[in-house]
Design a protein around this motif. Structure first.
Motif, mmCIF file in Angstrom:
data_model
loop_
_atom_site.group_PDB
_atom_site.id
_atom_site.type_symbol
_atom_site.label_atom_id
_atom_site.label_comp_id
_atom_site.label_asym_id
_atom_site.label_seq_id
_atom_site.Cartn_x
_atom_site.Cartn_y
_atom_site.Cartn_z
ATOM 1 N N GLU A 27 97.524 27.109 6.244
ATOM 2 C CA GLU A 27 96.921 26.968 7.575
ATOM 3 C C GLU A 27 95.832 28.019 7.786
ATOM 4 N N ARG A 28 96.111 29.262 7.401
ATOM 5 C CA ARG A 28 95.103 30.323 7.532
ATOM 6 C C ARG A 28 93.883 30.015 6.681
ATOM 7 N N LEU A 29 94.113 29.546 5.446
ATOM 8 C CA LEU A 29 93.008 29.176 4.559
ATOM 9 C C LEU A 29 92.185 28.058 5.186
ATOM 10 N N TRP A 30 92.850 27.027 5.688
ATOM 11 C CA TRP A 30 92.151 25.890 6.265
ATOM 12 C C TRP A 30 91.311 26.301 7.472
ATOM 13 N N ARG A 31 91.876 27.124 8.334
ATOM 14 C CA ARG A 31 91.141 27.566 9.524
ATOM 15 C C ARG A 31 89.948 28.445 9.160
ATOM 16 N N ALA A 32 90.119 29.305 8.177
ATOM 17 C CA ALA A 32 88.995 30.136 7.727
ATOM 18 C C ALA A 32 87.888 29.259 7.140
ATOM 19 N N LEU A 33 88.283 28.257 6.345
ATOM 20 C CA LEU A 33 87.296 27.346 5.765
ATOM 21 C C LEU A 33 86.553 26.574 6.850
ATOM 22 N N MET A 34 87.252 26.129 7.866
ATOM 23 C CA MET A 34 86.603 25.403 8.961
ATOM 24 C C MET A 34 85.603 26.299 9.694
ATOM 25 N N ARG A 35 85.947 27.565 9.891
ATOM 26 C CA ARG A 35 84.995 28.493 10.530
ATOM 27 C C ARG A 35 83.759 28.655 9.651
ATOM 28 N N ILE A 36 83.955 28.764 8.346
ATOM 29 C CA ILE A 36 82.833 28.908 7.417
ATOM 30 C C ILE A 36 81.953 27.659 7.444
ATOM 31 N N ILE A 37 82.577 26.486 7.438
ATOM 32 C CA ILE A 37 81.822 25.233 7.440
ATOM 33 C C ILE A 37 80.909 25.147 8.658
ATOM 34 N N VAL A 38 81.353 25.653 9.781
ATOM 35 C CA VAL A 38 80.555 25.602 11.006
ATOM 36 C C VAL A 38 79.544 26.745 11.063
ATOM 37 N N ALA A 39 79.986 27.969 10.770
ATOM 38 C CA ALA A 39 79.147 29.147 10.992
ATOM 39 C C ALA A 39 78.138 29.410 9.868
ATOM 40 N N LEU A 40 78.495 29.149 8.625
ATOM 41 C CA LEU A 40 77.601 29.496 7.515
ATOM 42 C C LEU A 40 76.270 28.753 7.561
ATOM 43 N N PRO A 41 76.257 27.425 7.728
ATOM 44 C CA PRO A 41 74.948 26.753 7.801
ATOM 45 C C PRO A 41 74.071 27.300 8.931
ATOM 46 N N ARG A 42 74.685 27.612 10.059
ATOM 47 C CA ARG A 42 73.920 28.157 11.185
ATOM 48 C C ARG A 42 73.298 29.499 10.799
ATOM 49 N N SER A 43 74.073 30.356 10.149
ATOM 50 C CA SER A 43 73.558 31.670 9.743
ATOM 51 C C SER A 43 72.458 31.549 8.691
ATOM 52 N N LEU A 44 72.659 30.701 7.698
ATOM 53 C CA LEU A 44 71.633 30.495 6.669
ATOM 54 C C LEU A 44 70.365 29.922 7.288
ATOM 55 N N ASP A 45 70.538 28.994 8.217
ATOM 56 C CA ASP A 45 69.412 28.380 8.918
ATOM 57 C C ASP A 45 68.630 29.432 9.700
ATOM 58 N N GLU A 46 69.327 30.281 10.435
ATOM 59 C CA GLU A 46 68.660 31.324 11.226
ATOM 60 C C GLU A 46 67.874 32.274 10.324
ATOM 61 N N ASP A 47 68.474 32.683 9.201
ATOM 62 C CA ASP A 47 67.790 33.591 8.277
ATOM 63 C C ASP A 47 66.499 32.976 7.755
ATOM 64 N N LEU A 48 66.574 31.712 7.320
ATOM 65 C CA LEU A 48 65.389 31.034 6.784
ATOM 66 C C LEU A 48 64.335 30.806 7.861
ATOM 67 N N LEU A 49 64.760 30.287 8.989
ATOM 68 C CA LEU A 49 63.812 29.954 10.054
ATOM 69 C C LEU A 49 63.066 31.189 10.535
ATOM 70 N N ARG A 50 63.778 32.271 10.731
ATOM 71 C CA ARG A 50 63.155 33.513 11.217
ATOM 72 C C ARG A 50 62.126 34.044 10.213
ATOM 73 N N SER A 51 62.443 33.970 8.936
ATOM 74 C CA SER A 51 61.571 34.574 7.921
ATOM 75 C C SER A 51 60.524 33.636 7.335
ATOM 76 N N THR A 52 60.796 32.320 7.350
ATOM 77 C CA THR A 52 59.906 31.400 6.640
ATOM 78 C C THR A 52 59.379 30.250 7.487
ATOM 79 N N GLY A 53 60.008 29.990 8.628
ATOM 80 C CA GLY A 53 59.623 28.840 9.434
ATOM 81 C C GLY A 53 60.227 27.532 8.951
#
Length: 150
Positions: free
Chosen positions: A12-38
């Motif tokens: 259950e802990r693994l699944w919940r951590a994975l779900m947080r990553i699935i939601v948060a990681l793309p957003r973070s990667l997107d923000e990093d790219l957008l801010r620096s590269t457009g």
């Protein structure tokens, strides 16, 4: 679908951590790219998919499959990239119903400029957080999951 066995506390802990990553990681990667590269993460993935294809072009259906985007989403992204001169689009000669997206020289330059930013973001947000000894096992397991999802 049949009823599944309950998860153990650790599962259950693994699944919940994975779900947080699935939601948060793309957003973070997107923000990093957008801010620096457009570029958004989705745009970057589309440019990368085209750069790795033969002649740096793919039929739209193949590009959608390569990037795991829906047909309507890949059309919108390619049209946006085309309006910025990063991708060209033409009718597929063998089938009038299909189109082909091609990476332009400007698109390749933009991808090359974005690569170091994306690499640094991936390293900072994921790779450097992992125990290097666990990477080979995680790789095998994640690839197996990805293959079943495809």
């Amino acid at each position: 679908m049949k009823s599944a066995d309950p998860l153990t506390a650790q599962e259950e802990r693994l699944w919940r951590a994975l779900m947080r990553i699935i939601v948060a990681l793309p957003r973070s990667l997107d923000e990093d790219l957008l801010r620096s590269t457009g570029l958004t993460l989705t745009e970057y993935v589309v440019l990368m998919g085209l750069s790795e294809a033969e002649n740096q072009e793919l039929r739209m259906a193949d590009l959608a499959a390569t990037t795991a985007l829906s047909a309507s989403r890949i059309t919108r992204v390619v049209d946006t990239l085309r309006s910025r001169g990063l991708v060209a689009k033409r009718r597929f000669e063998g089938d009038g119903r299909g189109s082909v997206a091609t990476l332009t020289p400007d698109g390749l330059d933009r991808l090359k400029g974005a690569y170091p930013v994306h690499l640094a973001s991936a390293r900072k947000r994921v790779i450097d957080q992992l125990d290097g000894r666990s990477v080979p096992a995680m790789l095998r397991q994640f690839e197996a999951i990805a293959e079943r999802l495809d």
